[in-house]
Design a protein around this motif. Structure first.
Motif, PDB file in Angstrom:
ATOM      1  N   LEU A   1      33.669  -7.441  49.983  1.00 24.44           N
ATOM      2  CA  LEU A   1      32.667  -6.388  49.942  1.00 24.44           C
ATOM      3  C   LEU A   1      33.372  -5.083  49.622  1.00 24.44           C
ATOM      4  O   LEU A   1      34.606  -5.018  49.607  1.00 24.44           O
ATOM      5  N   VAL A   2      32.579  -4.045  49.370  1.00 25.81           N
ATOM      6  CA  VAL A   2      33.153  -2.764  48.962  1.00 25.81           C
ATOM      7  C   VAL A   2      32.488  -1.640  49.742  1.00 25.81           C
ATOM      8  O   VAL A   2      31.260  -1.617  49.888  1.00 25.81           O
ATOM      9  N   VAL A   3      33.313  -0.701  50.239  1.00 31.88           N
ATOM     10  CA  VAL A   3      32.805   0.496  50.905  1.00 31.88           C
ATOM     11  C   VAL A   3      33.313   1.720  50.137  1.00 31.88           C
ATOM     12  O   VAL A   3      33.876   1.586  49.055  1.00 31.88           O
ATOM     13  N   ASN A   4      33.092   2.928  50.714  1.00 40.32           N
ATOM     14  CA  ASN A   4      33.321   4.109  49.879  1.00 40.32           C
ATOM     15  C   ASN A   4      34.779   4.512  49.687  1.00 40.32           C
ATOM     16  O   ASN A   4      35.110   5.174  48.709  1.00 40.32           O
ATOM     17  N   ASN A   5      35.693   4.150  50.582  1.00 38.43           N
ATOM     18  CA  ASN A   5      37.120   4.366  50.330  1.00 38.43           C
ATOM     19  C   ASN A   5      37.937   3.498  51.280  1.00 38.43           C
ATOM     20  O   ASN A   5      37.377   2.842  52.171  1.00 38.43           O
ATOM     21  N   ASN A   6      39.245   3.494  51.100  1.00 39.43           N
ATOM     22  CA  ASN A   6      40.060   2.565  51.880  1.00 39.43           C
ATOM     23  C   ASN A   6      40.163   2.964  53.353  1.00 39.43           C
ATOM     24  O   ASN A   6      40.305   2.098  54.219  1.00 39.43           O
ATOM     25  N   ALA A   7      40.101   4.251  53.652  1.00 37.97           N
ATOM     26  CA  ALA A   7      40.105   4.664  55.060  1.00 37.97           C
ATOM     27  C   ALA A   7      38.884   4.089  55.774  1.00 37.97           C
ATOM     28  O   ALA A   7      38.968   3.608  56.909  1.00 37.97           O
ATOM     29  N   SER A   8      37.729   4.112  55.096  1.00 38.80           N
ATOM     30  CA  SER A   8      36.512   3.511  55.656  1.00 38.80           C
ATOM     31  C   SER A   8      36.666   2.007  55.800  1.00 38.80           C
ATOM     32  O   SER A   8      36.169   1.411  56.759  1.00 38.80           O
ATOM     33  N   ALA A   9      37.347   1.391  54.829  1.00 42.16           N
ATOM     34  CA  ALA A   9      37.559  -0.057  54.883  1.00 42.16           C
ATOM     35  C   ALA A   9      38.371  -0.435  56.119  1.00 42.16           C
ATOM     36  O   ALA A   9      38.018  -1.363  56.853  1.00 42.16           O
ATOM     37  N   VAL A  10      39.461   0.301  56.369  1.00 42.64           N
ATOM     38  CA  VAL A  10      40.294   0.033  57.546  1.00 42.64           C
ATOM     39  C   VAL A  10      39.482   0.280  58.822  1.00 42.64           C
ATOM     40  O   VAL A  10      39.556  -0.495  59.786  1.00 42.64           O
ATOM     41  N   LEU A  11      38.693   1.348  58.814  1.00 40.87           N
ATOM     42  CA  LEU A  11      37.888   1.704  59.981  1.00 40.87           C
ATOM     43  C   LEU A  11      36.904   0.590  60.348  1.00 40.87           C
ATOM     44  O   LEU A  11      36.825   0.169  61.504  1.00 40.87           O
TER      45      LEU A  11
ATOM     46  N   GLN B   1      36.509   5.570  42.959  1.00 40.14           N
ATOM     47  CA  GLN B   1      36.849   5.626  44.379  1.00 40.14           C
ATOM     48  C   GLN B   1      36.065   4.566  45.125  1.00 40.14           C
ATOM     49  O   GLN B   1      34.841   4.497  45.052  1.00 40.14           O
ATOM     50  N   ALA B   2      36.766   3.721  45.854  1.00 39.56           N
ATOM     51  CA  ALA B   2      36.140   2.651  46.625  1.00 39.56           C
ATOM     52  C   ALA B   2      37.171   2.065  47.575  1.00 39.56           C
ATOM     53  O   ALA B   2      38.370   2.149  47.337  1.00 39.56           O
ATOM     54  N   GLY B   3      36.679   1.484  48.657  1.00 41.04           N
ATOM     55  CA  GLY B   3      37.527   0.723  49.559  1.00 41.04           C
ATOM     56  C   GLY B   3      37.132  -0.735  49.441  1.00 41.04           C
ATOM     57  O   GLY B   3      36.009  -1.116  49.779  1.00 41.04           O
ATOM     58  N   ILE B   4      38.009  -1.543  48.907  1.00 40.52           N
ATOM     59  CA  ILE B   4      37.696  -2.947  48.632  1.00 40.52           C
ATOM     60  C   ILE B   4      38.256  -3.818  49.749  1.00 40.52           C
ATOM     61  O   ILE B   4      39.409  -3.646  50.169  1.00 40.52           O
ATOM     62  N   ILE B   5      37.436  -4.730  50.243  1.00 37.72           N
ATOM     63  CA  ILE B   5      37.827  -5.625  51.332  1.00 37.72           C
ATOM     64  C   ILE B   5      37.626  -7.059  50.870  1.00 37.72           C
ATOM     65  O   ILE B   5      36.535  -7.425  50.426  1.00 37.72           O
ATOM     66  N   VAL B   6      38.683  -7.869  50.930  1.00 41.59           N
ATOM     67  CA  VAL B   6      38.564  -9.286  50.598  1.00 41.59           C
ATOM     68  C   VAL B   6      39.280 -10.101  51.672  1.00 41.59           C
ATOM     69  O   VAL B   6      40.155  -9.608  52.373  1.00 41.59           O
ATOM     70  N   GLY B   7      38.891 -11.365  51.791  1.00 43.85           N
ATOM     71  CA  GLY B   7      39.539 -12.216  52.777  1.00 43.85           C
ATOM     72  C   GLY B   7      38.732 -13.454  53.089  1.00 43.85           C
ATOM     73  O   GLY B   7      37.943 -13.925  52.259  1.00 43.85           O
ATOM     74  N   ARG B   8      38.897 -13.955  54.300  1.00 40.28           N
ATOM     75  CA  ARG B   8      38.214 -15.169  54.718  1.00 40.28           C
ATOM     76  C   ARG B   8      36.723 -14.903  54.905  1.00 40.28           C
ATOM     77  O   ARG B   8      36.329 -13.873  55.450  1.00 40.28           O
TER      78      ARG B   8
ATOM     79  N   ARG C   1      28.639   2.460  52.748  1.00 42.72           N
ATOM     80  CA  ARG C   1      28.499   1.609  51.563  1.00 42.72           C
ATOM     81  C   ARG C   1      28.629   2.434  50.282  1.00 42.72           C
ATOM     82  O   ARG C   1      28.466   3.659  50.279  1.00 42.72           O
ATOM     83  N   ILE C   2      28.864   1.759  49.180  1.00 49.47           N
ATOM     84  CA  ILE C   2      29.010   2.442  47.891  1.00 49.47           C
ATOM     85  C   ILE C   2      27.662   2.565  47.201  1.00 49.47           C
ATOM     86  O   ILE C   2      26.716   1.828  47.482  1.00 49.47           O
TER      87      ILE C   2
ATOM     88  N   ALA D   1      30.761   1.210  37.753  1.00 48.72           N
ATOM     89  CA  ALA D   1      32.121   1.450  37.260  1.00 48.72           C
ATOM     90  C   ALA D   1      33.077   0.370  37.732  1.00 48.72           C
ATOM     91  O   ALA D   1      33.952  -0.078  36.978  1.00 48.72           O
ATOM     92  N   LEU D   2      32.919  -0.073  38.972  1.00 50.52           N
ATOM     93  CA  LEU D   2      33.823  -1.072  39.524  1.00 50.52           C
ATOM     94  C   LEU D   2      33.643  -2.422  38.851  1.00 50.52           C
ATOM     95  O   LEU D   2      34.631  -3.084  38.499  1.00 50.52           O
TER      96      LEU D   2
END
Length: 467
Positions: free
Chosen positions: A147-157, A302-309, A326-327, A334-335
């Motif tokens: 999934l994708v959120v608005n930036n990587n700091a948000s992704a970690v959060l 600009q985006a925070g991308i999250i991938v995994g299980r 969310r984005i 663009a992404l």
């Protein structure tokens, strides 16, 4: 002085004179009126200060010319284009990565028309905005879900909030990084509700350090990729594979914050760059979930991308925080366009501007520098002295720290002003030209200049030299 005041026209007469000029027709009349009032007040202050001392300085022609220049400056957008001649490819202050034209066109279409943002064209019912990019992300990275959120700091959060709120997250001391704007990993972790558990030393952390602190309150193991600095000399860190094995042993998720995510294997394509892991490799090593930026090495928006299980991504998607971070449709457009290029690494290297600029050859840059210097010389003759000399560009954006990218700079010098004055004047041109000062020369790096911009560079240099 009173006679000079009487020469100033009324606001209404000035507005009447501007009425026929189409360039101001799209602005609200009240906005233009305020600007005219401000300009007239500026003239009054100049009369009082003696800056304006003669009737000729307020002649209709002179007044109109100054007014036009004033309106041009004050009606242009505050947020606007600049020319990046610094050689820093991912320049955080200048907007980071620039988009491929196809990606920009996708944004244009998303803005001008309605879209299937959250509408399934297969069922005719509500759909998920993540469906537009999730399959691409999984195909490129080998992950089960994304999934994708608005930036990587948000992704970690949101990852920490979902997996470890109220519990401890174990991380090496050597990975407690600070990113731009003084944002630090411990601060983001505290905001998520997770508790930081530091292990090891700044330069050396062992697997036993992690294992010794794991207890019933441990929520996750976190690895933070130090993408914006290097530790050299006597140092050691636990590999991701080792951390995954430890996590599996204790039933704990392993999170990796890659910071500047990377899909492109630079060494595998013959580039002798410092080691930089790819998202594909991190996923292959078995990480539970990994997050990274879309607008750094990836070369997208600009985006925070999250991938995994899939099991973990599903939990993150259901987190109420996801709604807040969310984005939007422009980022998605663009992404998706940018991600498609990565289905073929050779196409990505050619079509993604960030990759193309990073991988430019020194010989190619020398030719570009020569071409730019010749255009400047033809336009200005002896008014501007030009030279070419070898130097180094930077990747920027907290990516590949200390990685030299050999280049050639075009150095420019004017007899009428020093390099600092020229630099200041170029900040006020339209568009502004951002370069750097090296060896007492104002320098331009062709790495971050498109060949199509060379004519514009010459034009703004001319603006800066105008008396």
């Amino acid at each position: 002085m009173s006679s000079l005041f009487r020469l100033l026209p009324s606001v209404d007469s000035v507005l009447s004179g501007l009425a026929d000029k189409k360039c101001y027709s799209n602005y609200p009349r009240a906005f233009i009126r305020d600007l005219v009032n401000d300009f007239l007040e500026l003239c009054r202050q100049e009369i009082k200060a003696g800056t304006i001392s003669g009737d000729d300085e307020l002649s209709p022609e002179r007044f109109s010319s100054r007014l036009e220049a004033y309106l041009k400056v004050h009606t242009r957008p505050h947020f606007r284009r600049v020319i990046n001649a610094t050689g820093v490819v991912i320049h955080t202050n200048l907007g980071r990565s620039i988009l491929n034209r196809q990606a920009a066109q996708a944004v244009w279409e998303a803005c001008l028309h309605y879209s299937n943002l959250e509408f399934s064209l297969n069922t005719g019912k509500r759909g998920s905005r993540y469906s537009h990019v999730e399959e691409l992300l999984c195909r490129i990275t080998g992950a089960e879900a994304g999934l994708v959120v608005n930036n990587n700091a948000s992704a970690v959060l949101i990852i920490l909030d979902t997996l470890a709120k109220g519990r401890e997250v174990v991380v090496s001391r050597g990975q407690l990084v600070e990113i731009g704007g003084s944002f630090r990993i411990p601060d983001v972790m505290a905001k998520s509700g997770a508790f930081l558990k530091e292990v090891g030393a700044t330069n050396r952390t062992h697997l036993k350090d992690y294992e010794s602190v794991i207890n019933e309150n441990t929520g996750a193991l976190l690895k933070v990729h130090t993408s914006n600095y290097r530790i050299i000399g006597f140092h050691k860190e636990v590999t991701l594979k080792e951390l995954v094995q430890l996590g599996d042993k204790h039933g704990l998720p392993v999170i990796e914050d890659m910071g500047s995510g990377n899909f492109f294997d630079f060494p595998g394509h013959g580039y002798h760059f410092m080691p930089e892991p790819t998202v594909q490799q991190v996923v292959k090593d078995g990480v539970s979930v990994v997050s990274f930026s879309g607008d750094k090495l990836l070369g997208g928006p600009q985006a925070g991308i999250i991938v995994g299980r899939e099991k973990i991504i599903s939990k993150i998607k259901k987190n109420p925080m996801n709604r807040a971070i969310r984005i939007d449709k422009m980022t998605l457009a663009a992404l998706e366009s940018t991600l498609r290029f990565y289905l073929d690494s050779q196409v990505a290297m050619r079509e993604v501007p960030t990759l193309r600029m990073i991988t430019m050859k020194q010989e190619e840059l020398k030719k570009a520098a020569q071409k730019l210097m010749n255009r400047i010389r033809r336009s200005f003759g002896n008014e501007l002295k030009c030279s070419i000399f070898p130097a180094n560009s930077r990747v920027g954006g907290g990516s590949f720290p200390e990685q030299d990218l050999p280049t050639y700079l075009v150095g420019v010098k004017s007899d009428r002003m020093n390099c600092e004055q020229l630099k200041e004047k170029l900040l006020r041109t339209d568009p502004p030209l951002i370069g750097m000062i090296v060896h007492d020369l104002f320098c331009l790096d062709p790495r971050t200049l498109d060949v199509d911009e060379f004519g514009l560079v010459v034009e703004v240099l001319g603006q800066a030299l105008e008396v």
